[in-house]
Design a protein around this motif. Structure first.
Motif, PDB file in Angstrom:
ATOM      1  N   ALA A  94     -19.059 -75.353 -24.104  1.00 52.14           N
ATOM      2  CA  ALA A  94     -18.426 -75.903 -22.902  1.00 52.14           C
ATOM      3  C   ALA A  94     -19.069 -75.234 -21.684  1.00 52.14           C
ATOM      4  N   ARG A  95     -19.146 -75.966 -20.603  1.00 51.54           N
ATOM      5  CA  ARG A  95     -19.831 -75.496 -19.397  1.00 51.54           C
ATOM      6  C   ARG A  95     -19.519 -74.038 -19.028  1.00 51.54           C
ATOM      7  N   PRO A  96     -18.269 -73.625 -18.904  1.00 56.66           N
ATOM      8  CA  PRO A  96     -18.023 -72.254 -18.434  1.00 56.66           C
ATOM      9  C   PRO A  96     -18.440 -71.157 -19.415  1.00 56.66           C
ATOM     10  N   PHE A  97     -18.546 -71.495 -20.686  1.00 54.74           N
ATOM     11  CA  PHE A  97     -18.853 -70.483 -21.696  1.00 54.74           C
ATOM     12  C   PHE A  97     -20.132 -70.791 -22.469  1.00 54.74           C
ATOM     13  N   PHE A  98     -20.997 -71.600 -21.887  1.00 52.26           N
ATOM     14  CA  PHE A  98     -22.204 -72.017 -22.587  1.00 52.26           C
ATOM     15  C   PHE A  98     -23.040 -70.820 -23.045  1.00 52.26           C
ATOM     16  N   ILE A 141     -22.895 -56.734 -26.223  1.00 47.05           N
ATOM     17  CA  ILE A 141     -23.398 -57.547 -25.117  1.00 47.05           C
ATOM     18  C   ILE A 141     -22.529 -58.795 -24.954  1.00 47.05           C
ATOM     19  N   ASN A 142     -22.210 -59.443 -26.064  1.00 44.15           N
ATOM     20  CA  ASN A 142     -21.394 -60.654 -26.032  1.00 44.15           C
ATOM     21  C   ASN A 142     -19.981 -60.350 -25.534  1.00 44.15           C
ATOM     22  N   ALA A 143     -19.419 -59.241 -25.971  1.00 50.83           N
ATOM     23  CA  ALA A 143     -18.093 -58.843 -25.485  1.00 50.83           C
ATOM     24  C   ALA A 143     -18.147 -58.624 -23.975  1.00 50.83           C
ATOM     25  N   GLY A 144     -19.222 -58.023 -23.504  1.00 52.72           N
ATOM     26  CA  GLY A 144     -19.394 -57.831 -22.067  1.00 52.72           C
ATOM     27  C   GLY A 144     -19.451 -59.150 -21.317  1.00 52.72           C
ATOM     28  N   GLN A 145     -20.114 -60.135 -21.904  1.00 54.19           N
ATOM     29  CA  GLN A 145     -20.161 -61.467 -21.287  1.00 54.19           C
ATOM     30  C   GLN A 145     -18.755 -62.034 -21.130  1.00 54.19           C
ATOM     31  N   PHE A 146     -17.950 -61.915 -22.179  1.00 52.10           N
ATOM     32  CA  PHE A 146     -16.596 -62.461 -22.128  1.00 52.10           C
ATOM     33  C   PHE A 146     -15.709 -61.665 -21.180  1.00 52.10           C
ATOM     34  N   LEU A 147     -15.887 -60.348 -21.106  1.00 50.87           N
ATOM     35  CA  LEU A 147     -15.118 -59.549 -20.147  1.00 50.87           C
ATOM     36  C   LEU A 147     -15.473 -59.950 -18.712  1.00 50.87           C
ATOM     37  N   LYS A 149     -16.395 -62.939 -17.783  1.00 52.99           N
ATOM     38  CA  LYS A 149     -15.714 -64.213 -17.545  1.00 52.99           C
ATOM     39  C   LYS A 149     -14.224 -63.992 -17.300  1.00 52.99           C
ATOM     40  N   LEU A 150     -13.616 -63.050 -17.992  1.00 48.47           N
ATOM     41  CA  LEU A 150     -12.212 -62.721 -17.750  1.00 48.47           C
ATOM     42  C   LEU A 150     -12.044 -62.254 -16.305  1.00 48.47           C
ATOM     43  N   ARG A 151     -12.953 -61.407 -15.854  1.00 52.26           N
ATOM     44  CA  ARG A 151     -12.921 -60.923 -14.464  1.00 52.26           C
ATOM     45  C   ARG A 151     -13.070 -62.094 -13.492  1.00 52.26           C
ATOM     46  N   LEU A 152     -14.014 -62.988 -13.759  1.00 49.21           N
ATOM     47  CA  LEU A 152     -14.192 -64.148 -12.890  1.00 49.21           C
ATOM     48  C   LEU A 152     -12.947 -65.028 -12.861  1.00 49.21           C
TER      49      LEU A 152
END
Length: 175
Positions: A94-98, A141-147, A149-152
């Motif tokens: 999906a766009r936000p989590f591509f 690294i992937n966990a950092g990406q999701f964190l 997005k949580l911040r955003l």
């Protein structure tokens, strides 16, 4: 107070409907529980791997912990895909989590390669541990990406609250 834009493109992370679906689905809670559980499993497993590499002791415990970590990863990936389907209408990309999903595929591939190598005796114990550490690095690294997005999502929520003039709290589920 200036709220940063939620993405480089300036586009909000969630539409109003996506945010509503995110907040209403049980899968948001499931992800919120599984993510810290997976991180705890990761920390314990990393400790066991490092112990084995440093002392040569505890190979079975380290191997078992990596299997548990991988099964935990599979659980969060399957439930995350369901969450993505409910919120965005598609199971992956999906766009936000591509880009997070793209990198998640690498994380899954390395963890799965570990399982295959373990159960087929394709690698030595040292090589298995190196593969596990590579898988764990990609996981971090992937966990950092999701964190991020949580911040955003929280910044987006704060911006919307300020725009509405109510300055409401940033509490609540946002992932």
């Amino acid at each position: 107070m200036r709220i940063p834009k939620p993405s480089a493109s300036g586009r909000a992370l969630y539409t109003t409907d996506e945010r509503r679906r995110r907040d209403e689905t049980v899968w948001t809670l499931v992800q919120g529980i599984l993510a810290p559980v997976q991180f705890l499993v990761f920390l314990v497993s990393l400790g066991l791997i490092l112990r084995y590499l440093a002392t040569g002791e505890g190979l079975i415990a380290a191997e078992f912990s990596i299997v548990v970590k991988t099964l935990t990863l599979y659980s969060i990936m399957v439930t995350g895909s369901i969450w993505e389907k409910v919120v965005f209408g598609r199971y992956l990309f999906a766009r936000p989590f591509f880009w997070e999903d793209v990198f998640s595929i690498l994380v899954l591939a390395l963890h799965t390669a570990y399982l295959l190598a373990l159960f087929t005796d394709a690698l030595s114990s040292g090589a298995l541990m190196a593969l596990a550490l590579a898988a764990y690095l990609t996981y971090l690294i992937n966990a950092g990406q999701f964190l991020w997005k949580l911040r955003l999502a929280r910044l987006d929520q704060a911006g919307r609250a300020l725009a509405l003039g109510n300055g409401s709290s940033l509490s609540g589920s946002t992932s």
